[in-house]
Write a protein that holds these residues in place. Structure first.
Motif, PDB file in Angstrom:
ATOM      1  N   THR A 129       0.779  -1.217  -0.049  1.00 35.46           N
ATOM      2  CA  THR A 129       0.188  -0.037   0.011  1.00 35.46           C
ATOM      3  C   THR A 129       0.881   1.187   0.050  1.00 35.46           C
ATOM      4  O   THR A 129       2.089   1.083   0.243  1.00 35.46           O
ATOM      5  CB  THR A 129      -0.777   0.080   1.321  1.00 35.46           C
ATOM      6  OG1 THR A 129      -0.242   0.267   2.385  1.00 35.46           O
ATOM      7  CG2 THR A 129      -1.721  -1.318   1.676  1.00 35.46           C
ATOM      8  N   ARG A 147      -0.757   4.085  -6.752  1.00 37.04           N
ATOM      9  CA  ARG A 147      -1.681   4.730  -5.953  1.00 37.04           C
ATOM     10  C   ARG A 147      -2.948   5.309  -6.571  1.00 37.04           C
ATOM     11  O   ARG A 147      -2.560   5.566  -7.847  1.00 37.04           O
ATOM     12  CB  ARG A 147      -1.079   5.810  -4.985  1.00 37.04           C
ATOM     13  CG  ARG A 147      -0.520   7.091  -5.756  1.00 37.04           C
ATOM     14  CD  ARG A 147       0.292   8.163  -4.967  1.00 37.04           C
ATOM     15  NE  ARG A 147       0.959   9.206  -5.673  1.00 37.04           N
ATOM     16  CZ  ARG A 147       0.283  10.299  -6.255  1.00 37.04           C
ATOM     17  NH1 ARG A 147      -0.913  10.540  -5.935  1.00 37.04           N
ATOM     18  NH2 ARG A 147       1.094  11.353  -7.083  1.00 37.04           N
ATOM     19  N   ASP A 148      -3.980   5.447  -6.273  1.00 38.73           N
ATOM     20  CA  ASP A 148      -5.044   6.101  -6.686  1.00 38.73           C
ATOM     21  C   ASP A 148      -4.822   7.647  -7.115  1.00 38.73           C
ATOM     22  O   ASP A 148      -4.191   8.036  -6.366  1.00 38.73           O
ATOM     23  CB  ASP A 148      -6.233   5.862  -5.546  1.00 38.73           C
ATOM     24  CG  ASP A 148      -7.584   6.833  -5.963  1.00 38.73           C
ATOM     25  OD1 ASP A 148      -7.460   7.749  -7.015  1.00 38.73           O
ATOM     26  OD2 ASP A 148      -8.391   6.897  -5.261  1.00 38.73           O
ATOM     27  N   ALA A 151      -5.438  10.207  -4.599  1.00 38.35           N
ATOM     28  CA  ALA A 151      -4.880  10.283  -3.475  1.00 38.35           C
ATOM     29  C   ALA A 151      -3.642  11.299  -3.540  1.00 38.35           C
ATOM     30  O   ALA A 151      -2.825  11.594  -4.450  1.00 38.35           O
ATOM     31  CB  ALA A 151      -4.374   8.988  -3.156  1.00 38.35           C
ATOM     32  N   GLY A 201      -8.047  -0.664   1.764  1.00 39.26           N
ATOM     33  CA  GLY A 201      -7.204   0.175   1.823  1.00 39.26           C
ATOM     34  C   GLY A 201      -6.004   0.068   0.658  1.00 39.26           C
ATOM     35  O   GLY A 201      -4.927   1.022   0.666  1.00 39.26           O
ATOM     36  N   PRO A 203      -4.905   0.432  -3.334  1.00 42.68           N
ATOM     37  CA  PRO A 203      -5.293   1.519  -4.291  1.00 42.68           C
ATOM     38  C   PRO A 203      -6.414   1.110  -5.294  1.00 42.68           C
ATOM     39  O   PRO A 203      -7.223   2.236  -5.438  1.00 42.68           O
ATOM     40  CB  PRO A 203      -3.979   1.480  -5.122  1.00 42.68           C
ATOM     41  CG  PRO A 203      -2.995   1.115  -4.089  1.00 42.68           C
ATOM     42  CD  PRO A 203      -3.618   0.016  -3.262  1.00 42.68           C
ATOM     43  N   ASP A 205      -9.154  -0.633  -4.662  1.00 42.91           N
ATOM     44  CA  ASP A 205     -10.382  -0.396  -3.960  1.00 42.91           C
ATOM     45  C   ASP A 205     -10.512   0.768  -3.566  1.00 42.91           C
ATOM     46  O   ASP A 205     -11.767   1.391  -3.390  1.00 42.91           O
ATOM     47  CB  ASP A 205     -10.199  -1.412  -2.618  1.00 42.91           C
ATOM     48  CG  ASP A 205     -11.416  -1.470  -1.760  1.00 42.91           C
ATOM     49  OD1 ASP A 205     -12.468  -2.172  -2.458  1.00 42.91           O
ATOM     50  OD2 ASP A 205     -11.646  -1.043  -0.763  1.00 42.91           O
ATOM     51  N   ASP A 206      -9.588   1.702  -3.159  1.00 43.50           N
ATOM     52  CA  ASP A 206      -9.625   3.260  -2.845  1.00 43.50           C
ATOM     53  C   ASP A 206     -10.512   3.897  -4.107  1.00 43.50           C
ATOM     54  O   ASP A 206     -11.333   4.837  -4.030  1.00 43.50           O
ATOM     55  CB  ASP A 206      -8.468   4.032  -2.621  1.00 43.50           C
ATOM     56  CG  ASP A 206      -7.774   3.499  -1.379  1.00 43.50           C
ATOM     57  OD1 ASP A 206      -8.616   2.961  -0.629  1.00 43.50           O
ATOM     58  OD2 ASP A 206      -6.570   3.754  -1.257  1.00 43.50           O
ATOM     59  N   ARG A 209     -14.236   2.873  -4.350  1.00 40.50           N
ATOM     60  CA  ARG A 209     -14.994   3.607  -3.133  1.00 40.50           C
ATOM     61  C   ARG A 209     -15.087   5.015  -3.639  1.00 40.50           C
ATOM     62  O   ARG A 209     -16.073   5.697  -3.385  1.00 40.50           O
ATOM     63  CB  ARG A 209     -14.030   3.365  -1.777  1.00 40.50           C
ATOM     64  CG  ARG A 209     -14.485   1.858  -1.120  1.00 40.50           C
ATOM     65  CD  ARG A 209     -13.985   1.675   0.012  1.00 40.50           C
ATOM     66  NE  ARG A 209     -12.615   1.924   0.205  1.00 40.50           N
ATOM     67  CZ  ARG A 209     -12.127   3.080   1.093  1.00 40.50           C
ATOM     68  NH1 ARG A 209     -12.769   3.669   1.274  1.00 40.50           N
ATOM     69  NH2 ARG A 209     -10.687   2.684   0.927  1.00 40.50           N
ATOM     70  N   SER A 210     -14.168   5.599  -4.058  1.00 36.59           N
ATOM     71  CA  SER A 210     -13.998   7.029  -4.728  1.00 36.59           C
ATOM     72  C   SER A 210     -15.180   7.280  -5.522  1.00 36.59           C
ATOM     73  O   SER A 210     -16.000   7.988  -5.592  1.00 36.59           O
ATOM     74  CB  SER A 210     -12.953   7.509  -5.169  1.00 36.59           C
ATOM     75  OG  SER A 210     -11.839   7.392  -4.451  1.00 36.59           O
TER      76      SER A 210
END
Length: 310
Positions: A129, A147-148, A151, A201, A203, A205-206, A209-210
């Motif tokens: 992560t 990373r997203d 983010a 948690g 990337p 999945d972030d 969810r975003s």
């Protein structure tokens, strides 16, 4: 101030415990503690304080670590200047890559480095992560992370962050899916689908969810699998749909998976190389970073607008 003691302090900042620093530097914990105590005596202020069973840096400790990186970078730069005059880039470079990034970048990276006789590459795939990257950068010369894109970027006070590429994320469907003939998909249309995502948690999945927050459509996640190769198999077998990265997914030209972009939203991840600023001065490390950038450019060349985006 002794440079080796500054290095010990930096390791404590990155690794979080005296025991971890001792293991990394091949010293006993008591020897590391003595080095830290001697450094504190030299500067005249406490650099660590008790925290549970361990220690943590004081405000003065954090301030000194920030300056120590500059000192260590200057020393590395001087050593690199001498090495460049003496010989071609050489030496072992340790690289950690997140698994799907390794699938995407590593074969080409190794091929490019085959032409550099003096540089030896030692690579390892690591599920990571963004929070894991600083500690990994203490163990590896180069960390290829993701990373997203929404983010925040990792702090760059003591690290160099090298952008490699933006990889779009597409919705992966089995070929016989009712929406497989559509060119683009809206997240709301997929509200009743079973989703296969990664661990909370991580990337991707972030990003999911975003997207859910932006559209108000909450995906129903039935499985959480961090290995995209497994996810591809599950989607192909009809056990759910997933967000998968465009360049590193094996869709077999649409025969195994049908991948479609989401309409009206940007979904993607940023792939970056993270390296300590002092480590980046090594000619061999700079050579590896150049090869990573070249490989990333070759992957994205001509794919700025994919047929999936039209």
């Amino acid at each position: 101030m002794d440079v080796q003691r500054l290095r010990v302090l930096r390791e404590l900042a990155d690794r979080g415990s005296v025991t971890a620093v001792a293991a990394a530097l091949s010293f006993t914990p008591s020897a590391i503690s003595q080095q830290l105590k001697t450094l504190a005596d030299e500067v005249g202020v406490p650099l660590t304080e008790p925290a549970g069973r361990g220690v943590r840096l004081t405000e003065a400790g954090h301030a000194l670590v920030a300056e120590a990186e500059g000192v260590l970078t200057a020393i590395a730069r001087a050593e690199a200047a001498v090495e460049r005059l003496r010989t071609e880039p050489r030496g072992l470079v340790r690289v950690a890559l997140f698994p799907s990034g390794a699938r995407m970048l590593l074969p080409g990276l190794l091929r490019r480095l085959d032409a550099v006789a003096g540089v030896e590459l030692q690579c390892r795939d690591v599920d990571m992560t963004p929070a894991d990257v600083p500690a990994l950068a203490a163990d590896f010369d180069v960390v290829v992370s993701h990373r997203d894109e929404t983010a925040p970027a990792p702090p760059i006070t003591r690290w160099q962050v090298v952008p490699l590429l933006r990889e779009p994320l597409d919705v992966a469907l089995p070929p016989g899916h009712r929406l497989a003939r559509r060119r683009k998909l809206r997240l709301e249309e997929l509200a009743d689908e079973d989703w296969i995502s990664v661990g909370v948690g991580w990337p991707v999945d972030d990003i999911l969810r975003s997207l859910a927050m932006a559209t108000g459509a909450t995906p129903r996640v039935v499985q959480r699998i961090n290995d995209f190769a497994v996810t591809e198999e599950l989607v192909a077998a009809g056990h759910g749909i997933a967000l998968l990265p465009r360049y590193s997914t094996d869709d077999r030209g649409g025969r195994r998976l049908v991948c479609r972009p989401l309409a009206g939203v940007r979904a993607g991840r940023l792939v970056e190389a993270v390296v300590r600023t002092s480590t980046a001065e090594r000619p061999a490390v700079a050579t590896v970073l150049d090869a990573l950038r070249a490989e990333a450019r070759s992957l994205t060349a001509g794919r700025t607008r994919s047929p999936r985006d039209r």
